[in-house]
Design a protein around this motif. Sequence first.
Motif, PDB file in Angstrom:
ATOM      1  N   GLU A 199     -10.756  22.479 -18.347  1.00  0.00           N
ATOM      2  CA  GLU A 199      -9.945  23.699 -18.382  1.00  0.00           C
ATOM      3  C   GLU A 199     -10.480  24.676 -17.344  1.00  0.00           C
ATOM      4  O   GLU A 199     -11.691  24.935 -17.288  1.00  0.00           O
ATOM      5  CB  GLU A 199      -9.983  24.345 -19.762  1.00  0.00           C
ATOM      6  N   THR A 200      -9.584  25.239 -16.531  1.00  0.00           N
ATOM      7  CA  THR A 200      -9.975  26.174 -15.482  1.00  0.00           C
ATOM      8  C   THR A 200      -9.702  27.612 -15.915  1.00  0.00           C
ATOM      9  O   THR A 200      -9.009  27.853 -16.912  1.00  0.00           O
ATOM     10  CB  THR A 200      -9.210  25.888 -14.182  1.00  0.00           C
ATOM     11  N   ASN A 201     -10.214  28.561 -15.140  1.00  0.00           N
ATOM     12  CA  ASN A 201      -9.967  29.978 -15.424  1.00  0.00           C
ATOM     13  C   ASN A 201      -8.511  30.363 -15.198  1.00  0.00           C
ATOM     14  O   ASN A 201      -8.078  31.431 -15.624  1.00  0.00           O
ATOM     15  CB  ASN A 201     -10.865  30.860 -14.543  1.00  0.00           C
ATOM     16  N   ARG A 287     -27.388  39.552  -5.181  1.00  0.00           N
ATOM     17  CA  ARG A 287     -27.442  38.330  -5.970  1.00  0.00           C
ATOM     18  C   ARG A 287     -27.675  38.635  -7.446  1.00  0.00           C
ATOM     19  O   ARG A 287     -28.438  39.543  -7.785  1.00  0.00           O
ATOM     20  CB  ARG A 287     -28.542  37.410  -5.452  1.00  0.00           C
ATOM     21  N   TYR A 288     -27.038  37.858  -8.282  1.00  0.00           N
ATOM     22  CA  TYR A 288     -27.206  38.002  -9.728  1.00  0.00           C
ATOM     23  C   TYR A 288     -26.966  36.642 -10.365  1.00  0.00           C
ATOM     24  O   TYR A 288     -26.421  35.722  -9.746  1.00  0.00           O
ATOM     25  CB  TYR A 288     -26.230  39.049 -10.288  1.00  0.00           C
ATOM     26  N   TRP A 289     -27.368  36.493 -11.646  1.00  0.00           N
ATOM     27  CA  TRP A 289     -27.250  35.219 -12.350  1.00  0.00           C
ATOM     28  C   TRP A 289     -26.308  35.384 -13.537  1.00  0.00           C
ATOM     29  O   TRP A 289     -26.545  36.204 -14.430  1.00  0.00           O
ATOM     30  CB  TRP A 289     -28.618  34.744 -12.827  1.00  0.00           C
ATOM     31  N   LEU A 290     -25.251  34.573 -13.552  1.00  0.00           N
ATOM     32  CA  LEU A 290     -24.253  34.621 -14.624  1.00  0.00           C
ATOM     33  C   LEU A 290     -24.709  33.773 -15.809  1.00  0.00           C
ATOM     34  O   LEU A 290     -25.192  32.654 -15.635  1.00  0.00           O
ATOM     35  CB  LEU A 290     -22.921  34.065 -14.127  1.00  0.00           C
ATOM     36  N   THR A 291     -24.533  34.296 -17.006  1.00  0.00           N
ATOM     37  CA  THR A 291     -24.817  33.522 -18.210  1.00  0.00           C
ATOM     38  C   THR A 291     -23.565  32.857 -18.758  1.00  0.00           C
ATOM     39  O   THR A 291     -23.650  32.048 -19.683  1.00  0.00           O
ATOM     40  CB  THR A 291     -25.418  34.428 -19.301  1.00  0.00           C
ATOM     41  N   ASP A 296     -16.766  34.527 -14.255  1.00  0.00           N
ATOM     42  CA  ASP A 296     -17.099  34.594 -12.832  1.00  0.00           C
ATOM     43  C   ASP A 296     -16.323  35.690 -12.100  1.00  0.00           C
ATOM     44  O   ASP A 296     -16.902  36.620 -11.529  1.00  0.00           O
ATOM     45  CB  ASP A 296     -16.826  33.229 -12.202  1.00  0.00           C
ATOM     46  N   ALA A 297     -15.001  35.621 -12.102  1.00  0.00           N
ATOM     47  CA  ALA A 297     -14.189  36.555 -11.323  1.00  0.00           C
ATOM     48  C   ALA A 297     -14.282  37.978 -11.856  1.00  0.00           C
ATOM     49  O   ALA A 297     -14.359  38.945 -11.085  1.00  0.00           O
ATOM     50  CB  ALA A 297     -12.728  36.090 -11.325  1.00  0.00           C
ATOM     51  N   GLN A 302     -16.607  43.593 -11.172  1.00  0.00           N
ATOM     52  CA  GLN A 302     -17.413  44.701 -11.678  1.00  0.00           C
ATOM     53  C   GLN A 302     -18.598  44.985 -10.759  1.00  0.00           C
ATOM     54  O   GLN A 302     -18.948  46.151 -10.531  1.00  0.00           O
ATOM     55  CB  GLN A 302     -17.906  44.373 -13.094  1.00  0.00           C
ATOM     56  N   VAL A 303     -19.206  43.938 -10.227  1.00  0.00           N
ATOM     57  CA  VAL A 303     -20.334  44.120  -9.313  1.00  0.00           C
ATOM     58  C   VAL A 303     -19.870  44.821  -8.043  1.00  0.00           C
ATOM     59  O   VAL A 303     -20.520  45.756  -7.560  1.00  0.00           O
ATOM     60  CB  VAL A 303     -20.987  42.757  -8.986  1.00  0.00           C
ATOM     61  N   ARG A 304     -18.748  44.402  -7.480  1.00  0.00           N
ATOM     62  CA  ARG A 304     -18.235  45.055  -6.266  1.00  0.00           C
ATOM     63  C   ARG A 304     -17.920  46.523  -6.529  1.00  0.00           C
ATOM     64  O   ARG A 304     -18.206  47.391  -5.702  1.00  0.00           O
ATOM     65  CB  ARG A 304     -16.971  44.333  -5.785  1.00  0.00           C
ATOM     66  N   ASN A 305     -17.335  46.792  -7.682  1.00  0.00           N
ATOM     67  CA  ASN A 305     -17.011  48.175  -8.037  1.00  0.00           C
ATOM     68  C   ASN A 305     -18.271  49.027  -8.124  1.00  0.00           C
ATOM     69  O   ASN A 305     -18.327  50.145  -7.600  1.00  0.00           O
ATOM     70  CB  ASN A 305     -16.269  48.188  -9.379  1.00  0.00           C
ATOM     71  N   ARG A 306     -19.298  48.481  -8.756  1.00  0.00           N
ATOM     72  CA  ARG A 306     -20.545  49.236  -8.901  1.00  0.00           C
ATOM     73  C   ARG A 306     -21.239  49.432  -7.547  1.00  0.00           C
ATOM     74  O   ARG A 306     -21.784  50.509  -7.272  1.00  0.00           O
ATOM     75  CB  ARG A 306     -21.472  48.525  -9.879  1.00  0.00           C
ATOM     76  N   LEU A 307     -21.215  48.407  -6.709  1.00  0.00           N
ATOM     77  CA  LEU A 307     -21.843  48.536  -5.389  1.00  0.00           C
ATOM     78  C   LEU A 307     -21.118  49.586  -4.543  1.00  0.00           C
ATOM     79  O   LEU A 307     -21.753  50.356  -3.815  1.00  0.00           O
ATOM     80  CB  LEU A 307     -21.818  47.191  -4.658  1.00  0.00           C
ATOM     81  N   PHE A 308     -19.794  49.625  -4.632  1.00  0.00           N
ATOM     82  CA  PHE A 308     -19.025  50.598  -3.871  1.00  0.00           C
ATOM     83  C   PHE A 308     -19.443  52.019  -4.226  1.00  0.00           C
ATOM     84  O   PHE A 308     -19.701  52.854  -3.348  1.00  0.00           O
ATOM     85  CB  PHE A 308     -17.527  50.406  -4.146  1.00  0.00           C
TER      86      PHE A 308
END
Length: 512
Positions: A199-201, A287-291, A296-297, A302-308
């Motif tokens: 099953e895919t996202n 870089r970060y590690w997903l649990t 993923d997406a 959220q990471v891009r939003n926070r970095l911006f």
Amino acid sequence: MLRQLLDLCWNNGTLVALVLAVLARIALNVGPSLVASREERKQRLRFAMLIVLVHLALVLTAWLMRPLTPQLAESARVGAALTGALAIVVLGSIVVFEGLVARVRPTLPRIIPDLVTTGTALVVLIRTSSQLGFELSGVIATSAVLTAVIGLALQDTLGNALGGVALQLDRSVRVGDWIRLNDVQGCVIEIHWRYTAVETNAWETVIIPNSALMRSQVVVLGRRRGEAVKWRRQVTFDVPYDHAPSDVFKVIERALGQQPIPHIANTPAPHCIAIAFEQGLTRYAARYWLTSPAADAVVESQVRNRLFYALKRAGIGIGVPLAALSVKTEDLTVKAQQRESDQRERLAVLRQVELFSALSEVELDELAAQLQRAPYAPGEVVTREGADARHLYLVRSGKLSVRVGGTEEDREVARLHEGSIFGEMALLTGERRNATLVALGDVECFRLDAGPFRSLLSRHPDLAERVAQVLAEREVALVAAKQRLNAVERESLHVQNKNALAARIRAFFEID
């Protein structure tokens, strides 16, 4: 007549099959199971019960037809014996593997019960047929050529079946694993004899032949021996050369580490590295590690939003390659108008703050020029309880949650809205933060640092008295309402608090 029916049931295993049917139903509905899907459990039980029903029908046919048509009754008896033996094997397999083995070893590959059940069923059917006078060995021996022809015709099917056996026995790919095969990435939900379902996202179910899995390189995402699921991901971005990499590292690592993002592991901690220099830009990777690979997406967004927001607060712009820039004539008039509009907005914000009501227009204009824009992404921590952060914040837009109790007993006690201020005591006296503030949605603040305020106080020493006056009035109003002070007591407390606050402000800013 009834005795004959009982003899038929006893000799053909009917009673044993019925007892096993009850036990199988209990085994599949109570406790752990080797079959993950409840629907598949029901299908297995329905298949077994269908065999039992066919067996019962043949037993009744043999019993009823015996006085009328002995030949038909004998054929029904043979069928009842074979279906009874098969029902006992199938139901017994469910009771043993689902009722007993699943409680001792719930991770046993499903292919093992299937192989054991299939092999046992063949042996029992051959033995039962032999006892009934049918010799299958001769039929098997004379059909060797036919078997070879069928084997060649079903080569792919056999390859898939053997691949399914290998996958489940060596457990190289397991149900629940996130895998990547060519352009397919998703979660393994089933491993059957012939295929593996992924099953895919995108809410797609991809059916992959087991032989394709055995022939290709399969990447199992986030798996490392002896470790929990952690899948390293990264977001790349460019920053102009005029910003030192160490400054960018500090901003990004603080943004990702201060307030955890769901599904990002604490260890290893998120970090930032420089990976390339090109066209007047430095390329970085956060870089970060997903649990949870399923997120993923969402997490990447959220990471891009926070970095911006973090880069914007630090005055670091996202870089654009030189080749993409177009030369434009700068309109100085428009730029001046923008500066004037921005200054008017800052003044309007300061005039709404009671703390600065004692400042003159000149002092307000000077202070407004020192305000820094500080945008925050949803979920970001603006300031943390106990932190030594000497800033005053003015909320321009958005909402913030005021939380106390630290990380263990964190609870919300209030909310701040547009026009609110916080951190005035930290700015004026150096006190540590007494609460944590978290952005609820997009928040934009103006931040005033201690340095510009120190510069203003050095030129206007009496400002400490005026600010202390405002703070003392606010504090005394609260105490007077709680303790019902009279006018004399209120005035005395006001003078006392004002002098104490003024002394603390002067001491903190080292002003005589």
